[in-house]
Design a protein around this motif. Structure first.
Motif, PDB file in Angstrom:
ATOM      1  N   ARG A 146      47.093  20.932  37.385  1.00  0.00           N
ATOM      2  CA  ARG A 146      45.763  21.385  37.817  1.00  0.00           C
ATOM      3  C   ARG A 146      45.796  21.702  39.310  1.00  0.00           C
ATOM      4  N   LYS A 147      45.371  22.905  39.641  1.00  0.00           N
ATOM      5  CA  LYS A 147      45.428  23.419  41.026  1.00  0.00           C
ATOM      6  C   LYS A 147      44.856  22.418  42.026  1.00  0.00           C
ATOM      7  N   VAL A 148      45.595  22.211  43.101  1.00  0.00           N
ATOM      8  CA  VAL A 148      45.213  21.216  44.104  1.00  0.00           C
ATOM      9  C   VAL A 148      44.377  21.846  45.219  1.00  0.00           C
ATOM     10  N   PRO A 188      40.586  27.330  47.065  1.00  0.00           N
ATOM     11  CA  PRO A 188      40.165  28.148  48.203  1.00  0.00           C
ATOM     12  C   PRO A 188      38.752  28.708  48.022  1.00  0.00           C
ATOM     13  N   GLY A 189      38.319  29.445  49.059  1.00  0.00           N
ATOM     14  CA  GLY A 189      37.032  30.137  48.968  1.00  0.00           C
ATOM     15  C   GLY A 189      35.887  29.234  49.376  1.00  0.00           C
ATOM     16  N   HIS A 190      34.772  29.310  48.662  1.00  0.00           N
ATOM     17  CA  HIS A 190      33.531  28.643  49.079  1.00  0.00           C
ATOM     18  C   HIS A 190      32.745  28.219  47.836  1.00  0.00           C
ATOM     19  N   GLN A 194      32.378  37.747  46.124  1.00  0.00           N
ATOM     20  CA  GLN A 194      32.471  36.297  46.326  1.00  0.00           C
ATOM     21  C   GLN A 194      33.871  35.773  45.968  1.00  0.00           C
ATOM     22  N   HIS A 195      34.191  34.588  46.512  1.00  0.00           N
ATOM     23  CA  HIS A 195      35.394  33.865  46.047  1.00  0.00           C
ATOM     24  C   HIS A 195      34.967  32.413  45.830  1.00  0.00           C
ATOM     25  N   LEU A 196      34.276  32.188  44.694  1.00  0.00           N
ATOM     26  CA  LEU A 196      33.556  30.930  44.452  1.00  0.00           C
ATOM     27  C   LEU A 196      34.384  29.882  43.705  1.00  0.00           C
ATOM     28  N   GLU A 197      35.670  29.848  43.999  1.00  0.00           N
ATOM     29  CA  GLU A 197      36.489  28.832  43.302  1.00  0.00           C
ATOM     30  C   GLU A 197      35.974  27.427  43.568  1.00  0.00           C
ATOM     31  N   ARG A 198      35.436  27.179  44.768  1.00  0.00           N
ATOM     32  CA  ARG A 198      34.976  25.818  45.084  1.00  0.00           C
ATOM     33  C   ARG A 198      33.667  25.476  44.378  1.00  0.00           C
ATOM     34  N   ILE A 245      49.588  26.612  41.729  1.00  0.00           N
ATOM     35  CA  ILE A 245      48.718  27.736  41.359  1.00  0.00           C
ATOM     36  C   ILE A 245      48.182  28.419  42.609  1.00  0.00           C
ATOM     37  N   CYS A 246      48.438  29.673  42.707  1.00  0.00           N
ATOM     38  CA  CYS A 246      47.907  30.606  43.693  1.00  0.00           C
ATOM     39  C   CYS A 246      47.815  30.032  45.100  1.00  0.00           C
ATOM     40  N   ASN A 247      46.633  29.602  45.558  1.00  0.00           N
ATOM     41  CA  ASN A 247      46.492  29.162  46.953  1.00  0.00           C
ATOM     42  C   ASN A 247      47.437  28.016  47.293  1.00  0.00           C
ATOM     43  N   ASP A 248      47.819  27.199  46.308  1.00  0.00           N
ATOM     44  CA  ASP A 248      48.797  26.125  46.544  1.00  0.00           C
ATOM     45  C   ASP A 248      50.053  26.669  47.211  1.00  0.00           C
ATOM     46  N   ARG A 249      50.397  27.945  46.881  1.00  0.00           N
ATOM     47  CA  ARG A 249      51.676  28.477  47.370  1.00  0.00           C
ATOM     48  C   ARG A 249      51.689  28.703  48.878  1.00  0.00           C
ATOM     49  N   ARG A 250      50.539  28.690  49.495  1.00  0.00           N
ATOM     50  CA  ARG A 250      50.485  28.958  50.949  1.00  0.00           C
ATOM     51  C   ARG A 250      50.750  27.703  51.786  1.00  0.00           C
ATOM     52  N   TRP A 251      50.819  26.533  51.139  1.00  0.00           N
ATOM     53  CA  TRP A 251      50.914  25.248  51.856  1.00  0.00           C
ATOM     54  C   TRP A 251      52.320  24.688  51.738  1.00  0.00           C
ATOM     55  N   TYR A 282      49.188  33.720  40.258  1.00  0.00           N
ATOM     56  CA  TYR A 282      48.197  34.012  41.308  1.00  0.00           C
ATOM     57  C   TYR A 282      47.298  35.202  40.985  1.00  0.00           C
ATOM     58  N   ASN A 283      46.074  35.150  41.587  1.00  0.00           N
ATOM     59  CA  ASN A 283      45.111  36.272  41.624  1.00  0.00           C
ATOM     60  C   ASN A 283      44.715  36.386  43.087  1.00  0.00           C
ATOM     61  N   THR A 284      45.199  37.386  43.779  1.00  0.00           N
ATOM     62  CA  THR A 284      44.926  37.489  45.212  1.00  0.00           C
ATOM     63  C   THR A 284      44.312  38.841  45.551  1.00  0.00           C
ATOM     64  N   PRO A 285      43.006  38.860  45.882  1.00  0.00           N
ATOM     65  CA  PRO A 285      42.399  40.129  46.296  1.00  0.00           C
ATOM     66  C   PRO A 285      43.089  40.661  47.548  1.00  0.00           C
ATOM     67  N   SER A 286      43.257  41.989  47.645  1.00  0.00           N
ATOM     68  CA  SER A 286      43.889  42.552  48.852  1.00  0.00           C
ATOM     69  C   SER A 286      42.953  42.479  50.046  1.00  0.00           C
ATOM     70  N   PHE A 287      41.650  42.378  49.781  1.00  0.00           N
ATOM     71  CA  PHE A 287      40.678  42.323  50.876  1.00  0.00           C
ATOM     72  C   PHE A 287      40.321  40.870  51.162  1.00  0.00           C
ATOM     73  N   TYR A 288      40.540  40.447  52.411  1.00  0.00           N
ATOM     74  CA  TYR A 288      40.246  39.068  52.821  1.00  0.00           C
ATOM     75  C   TYR A 288      39.075  39.113  53.799  1.00  0.00           C
ATOM     76  N   ALA A 289      37.874  38.825  53.304  1.00  0.00           N
ATOM     77  CA  ALA A 289      36.640  39.023  54.069  1.00  0.00           C
ATOM     78  C   ALA A 289      36.590  38.255  55.391  1.00  0.00           C
TER      79      ALA A 289
HETATM   80  N1  CDT Z   1      43.266  32.533  43.394  1.00  0.00           N
HETATM   81  C1  CDT Z   1      43.499  32.211  44.681  1.00  0.00           C
HETATM   82  O1  CDT Z   1      43.747  31.053  45.006  1.00  0.00           O
HETATM   83  N2  CDT Z   1      43.408  33.191  45.578  1.00  0.00           N
HETATM   84  C2  CDT Z   1      43.519  33.006  46.992  1.00  0.00           C
HETATM   85  C3  CDT Z   1      42.766  34.081  47.669  1.00  0.00           C
HETATM   86  C4  CDT Z   1      42.631  33.880  49.124  1.00  0.00           C
HETATM   87  S1  CDT Z   1      41.508  32.659  49.592  1.00  0.00           S
HETATM   88  C5  CDT Z   1      39.971  33.380  49.328  1.00  0.00           C
HETATM   89  C6  CDT Z   1      44.967  33.016  47.470  1.00  0.00           C
HETATM   90  O2  CDT Z   1      45.330  32.131  48.247  1.00  0.00           O
HETATM   91  O3  CDT Z   1      45.721  33.937  47.118  1.00  0.00           O
END
Ligand code: CDT
Length: 314
Positions: A127-129, A132-134, A144-148, A172-178, A197-204
């Motif tokens: 389960r994703k640790v 991200p988002g809000h 929106q990025h309402l994962e939280r 899972i996805c954002n976990d990979r950045r840490w 991962y699902n990563t929008p190309s636009f980062y607001a």
């Molecule tokens: N799905 C996911 O975790 N996506 C985030 C998007 C950036 S944070 C809004 C990511 O880290 O790729």
């Protein structure tokens, strides 16, 4: 010595809000069939592989919200995937939104990946640790990025499991950045980390990062692989989904940090690599021999003297 494993990254293109689970499972089965033809033993699908990336919308109606979650796995709709994979002798890793009811009857919503062995037995759920988002609607954003709002962090952290002839881990996805994602599994001897991962190309919050999205995607996974002497597979749901563009460039990365396979489209696409799990030892037993070279007592010394307090400005 070599422990070879034929690994497939099953990238998906966009999934529309209106697509049913049956529609999506059909696409997963097509990729599975191609994987079978190419001798794949372990196939990795993306994060939230059964639905559109619904956290881009604020759904207040509970029934509508829960329609994106799986109450059981396998379900009637996903059973054909489990059956066909077992018939072909292919293991898989599948991301989905999980509605879990614990023994006290309390429900939890997690962003989950399940790992299934070649005989159809379930190895583990992760389960994703890092969520991200809000959690509340932010009107200034174009989407929106309402994962939280939808998910709570996985309570179990980063484990590893003996399966597929090696030591397997998931993120899972954002976990990979840490960096600690990889290191916590690295300390447990992980040999392959599977990441959807699902990563929008636009980062607001900072659009100057948009042009770097693909670079950041790869740099974190390549560094994680190299610094822990393990294989990493990163699998996208890419392309323009419900009007929002998502990066693709799914990859299989060696313990050297080198990319050995990469998708070239933003749609449904399979890439395959024959990975040798014993190749990890070239890094785990040399430059990153943790037992010999890591100095955790020094980290403690630093945190005792400096803590998290920054030095005063001159
Ligand atoms: N799905 C996911 O975790 N996506 C985030 C998007 C950036 S944070 C809004 C990511 O880290 O790729």
């Amino acid at each position: 010595m070599s422990r070879n494993l034929k690994l497939g990254a099953a990238q998906l293109g966009p999934i529309a809000r209106e697509d049913t689970r049956k529609d999506v499972v059909e696409r997963l089965l097509n990729l599975l069939a191609e994987a079978g033809d190419r001798g794949v033993e372990l196939l990795v699908y993306p994060e939230l592989a059964l639905t559109t990336f619904f956290p881009r919308w604020y759904l207040e109606d509970e029934e509508e919200m829960l329609s994106f979650f799986e109450k059981e796995m396998p379900s009637d709709d996903t059973q054909p995937l489990f059956d066909e994979a077992a018939r072909l002798g292919i293991g898989f890793c599948l991301g989905y939104a999980e509605l879990h009811t614990d023994s006290d009857g309390v429900t939890h919503r997690y962003n989950t990946q399940m790992l299934v062995e070649r005989d159809g037995s379930v190895v583990a759920k992760f389960r994703k640790v890092h969520i991200p988002g809000h959690a509340e609607v932010q009107g200034w954003r174009p989407f929106q990025h309402l994962e939280r709002y939808y998910f709570e962090p996985g309570p179990d952290g980063f484990g590893v499991w003996r399966a597929f002839g090696g030591i397997m881990g998931m993120a899972i996805c954002n976990d990979r950045r840490w960096s600690e994602t990889y290191r916590v599994m690295g300390l447990q001897g992980v040999e392959l980390i599977m990441i959807g991962y699902n990563t929008p190309s636009f980062y607001a919050p900072d659009p100057q990062q948009n042009a770097l999205q693909n670079f950041h995607n790869h740099v974190v996974m390549q560094a994680g692989a190299y610094q822990n002497g393990c294989w990493v597979v990163g699998v996208a749901k890419g392309g323009i989904e419900e009007g929002i563009d998502h990066i693709a460039q799914s990859v299989i990365i060696a313990p050297s940090g080198q990319i050995v396979a990469q998708t070239i489209t933003t749609g449904d696409e399979l890439v395959v690599a024959n990975i040798d799990l014993d190749f990890c030892s070239f890094y785990k037993d040399t430059v990153f021999k943790f037992d010999l070279y890591r100095v955790p007592e020094h980290y403690r010394l630093i945190s005792q003297t400096r803590g998290v307090i920054l030095p005063p400005e001159e």
